[in-house]
Design a protein around this motif. Sequence first.
Motif, short mmCIF file in Angstrom:
data_model
loop_
_atom_site.label_atom_id
_atom_site.label_comp_id
_atom_site.label_asym_id
_atom_site.label_seq_id
_atom_site.Cartn_x
_atom_site.Cartn_y
_atom_site.Cartn_z
N ILE A 125 0.36 -2.10 6.73
CA ILE A 125 0.31 -3.17 5.59
C ILE A 125 -0.15 -2.40 4.36
O ILE A 125 -0.86 -1.71 4.62
CB ILE A 125 -0.51 -4.29 6.18
CG1 ILE A 125 -0.26 -5.04 7.24
CG2 ILE A 125 -0.41 -5.19 4.80
CD1 ILE A 125 -0.87 -6.13 7.74
N ASP A 126 0.79 -2.56 3.52
CA ASP A 126 0.54 -1.91 2.22
C ASP A 126 -0.27 -2.83 1.22
O ASP A 126 0.00 -3.83 0.65
CB ASP A 126 1.77 -1.42 1.51
CG ASP A 126 1.75 -0.91 0.05
OD1 ASP A 126 0.54 -0.59 -0.38
OD2 ASP A 126 2.72 -0.27 -0.31
N PHE A 127 -1.52 -2.65 1.38
CA PHE A 127 -2.72 -3.41 0.64
C PHE A 127 -2.45 -3.25 -0.71
O PHE A 127 -2.70 -4.20 -1.62
CB PHE A 127 -3.92 -3.32 1.15
CG PHE A 127 -4.10 -3.75 2.56
CD1 PHE A 127 -4.30 -5.10 2.81
CD2 PHE A 127 -4.27 -3.06 3.51
CE1 PHE A 127 -4.73 -5.47 4.05
CE2 PHE A 127 -4.50 -3.37 4.93
CZ PHE A 127 -4.52 -4.52 5.22
N GLY A 128 -2.05 -1.92 -1.24
CA GLY A 128 -1.82 -1.76 -2.62
C GLY A 128 -0.85 -2.41 -3.27
O GLY A 128 -0.97 -2.92 -4.35
N LEU A 129 0.24 -2.79 -2.52
CA LEU A 129 1.30 -3.41 -2.86
C LEU A 129 1.01 -4.95 -2.99
O LEU A 129 1.34 -5.64 -4.21
CB LEU A 129 2.72 -3.50 -2.08
CG LEU A 129 3.81 -4.16 -2.44
CD1 LEU A 129 4.17 -3.84 -3.77
CD2 LEU A 129 4.87 -3.83 -1.36
N MET A 130 0.25 -5.41 -2.28
CA MET A 130 -0.10 -6.70 -2.12
C MET A 130 -1.04 -6.99 -3.64
O MET A 130 -0.96 -8.03 -4.17
CB MET A 130 -1.12 -7.05 -1.21
CG MET A 130 -0.28 -7.08 0.32
SD MET A 130 -1.46 -7.17 1.67
CE MET A 130 -1.94 -8.96 1.51
N GLU A 182 3.57 -8.15 3.59
CA GLU A 182 2.51 -8.26 2.52
C GLU A 182 2.59 -9.46 1.86
O GLU A 182 1.97 -10.09 1.40
CB GLU A 182 2.63 -6.97 1.77
CG GLU A 182 2.45 -5.84 2.66
CD GLU A 182 3.62 -4.88 3.40
OE1 GLU A 182 4.56 -5.83 3.72
OE2 GLU A 182 3.08 -3.94 3.91
N ILE A 183 4.02 -9.80 1.10
CA ILE A 183 4.30 -10.81 0.18
C ILE A 183 4.03 -12.06 0.46
O ILE A 183 3.28 -13.05 0.02
CB ILE A 183 5.46 -10.56 -0.73
CG1 ILE A 183 5.74 -9.09 -1.29
CG2 ILE A 183 5.62 -11.70 -1.61
CD1 ILE A 183 4.39 -8.89 -1.97
N TRP A 184 4.62 -12.32 1.93
CA TRP A 184 4.36 -13.70 2.55
C TRP A 184 2.98 -14.04 2.87
O TRP A 184 2.67 -15.13 2.73
CB TRP A 184 5.46 -13.81 3.59
CG TRP A 184 6.90 -14.02 3.32
CD1 TRP A 184 8.07 -13.28 3.77
CD2 TRP A 184 7.42 -14.84 2.23
NE1 TRP A 184 9.22 -13.91 3.14
CE2 TRP A 184 8.83 -14.87 2.14
CE3 TRP A 184 6.84 -15.85 1.44
CZ2 TRP A 184 9.73 -15.67 1.34
CZ3 TRP A 184 7.81 -16.72 0.49
CH2 TRP A 184 9.12 -16.45 0.49
N LEU A 236 11.29 -13.06 -4.97
CA LEU A 236 12.00 -12.23 -5.97
C LEU A 236 11.16 -10.67 -5.85
O LEU A 236 11.64 -9.82 -5.76
CB LEU A 236 11.59 -12.33 -7.46
CG LEU A 236 12.50 -13.83 -7.92
CD1 LEU A 236 12.10 -14.12 -9.17
CD2 LEU A 236 13.96 -13.27 -7.94
N VAL A 237 9.81 -10.66 -5.60
CA VAL A 237 9.09 -9.64 -5.14
C VAL A 237 9.62 -8.86 -4.11
O VAL A 237 9.73 -7.76 -4.00
CB VAL A 237 7.78 -9.85 -5.10
CG1 VAL A 237 6.96 -8.73 -4.63
CG2 VAL A 237 7.07 -10.36 -6.39
N ILE A 238 9.88 -9.74 -2.92
CA ILE A 238 10.41 -9.18 -1.68
C ILE A 238 11.80 -8.66 -1.82
O ILE A 238 11.88 -7.52 -1.25
CB ILE A 238 10.64 -10.53 -0.65
CG1 ILE A 238 9.14 -10.68 -0.08
CG2 ILE A 238 11.14 -9.84 0.53
CD1 ILE A 238 8.84 -11.88 0.77
#
Length: 218
Positions: A3-8, A188-190, A178-180
């Motif tokens: 999981i990309d926590f930085g992106l979150m 991550e986004i959901w 939109l981010v996805i």
Amino acid sequence: MEIDFGLMVKSLPLLIEGALITIEVTALSVLFGLCIGCVVGIMRLCNVHALRIISNVYVDFIRGTPLLVQIFIVYFALPQIIGHRVDPFVAAISACSINSGAYVAEIFRGGIQSIDRGQMEAGRSLGMTWWQTMRYIILPQAFKRIIPPLGNEFIAMLKDSSLVSVIGFEELTRRGQLVIARTYASMEIWTCVAIIYLIMTFTVSRLVAVLEKRFDTK
């Protein structure tokens, strides 16, 4: 799968902006729905047969059809009648307010009917009209009793407002889409979107609990 926590974290500002818009849509929808529901709820109990029929048809139709269909009617079908495009924000508020109004009407009706009939008789015996008795005696007492279900309606509308994303209105869910579309980071986004919704609903439920204690509705 990592999981990309930085992106979150990077996506949070955009999602929080969407959450604020979601709160705005929900607050306005429930506010207008409260006005509609109060009037319709009283109409369902009044002695004027025509008003009872109109209010019953409204409540039955709105509660019997999905909010998503109502949004489509306001945004896609209504312009064919009025002759011009409906702004997504206006469409979102209108559809959600009309939907909320039907449920709030039932909440008001139940709250009013929970008040002892002797209150109405007492008001009438003092020379007050039916409407005056309802306004000054019945409704103030009923309002205290309907705080919990009104809180539930706010929470339900907070979540259901995500449906306005289908008309391109950029609330929290749409911002997540939109981010996805740009990052392909669905997990991550959901997850972020779900957590934000959870925080909002939990906060509302706590505020409702405080109001219950404040008005001693238990």
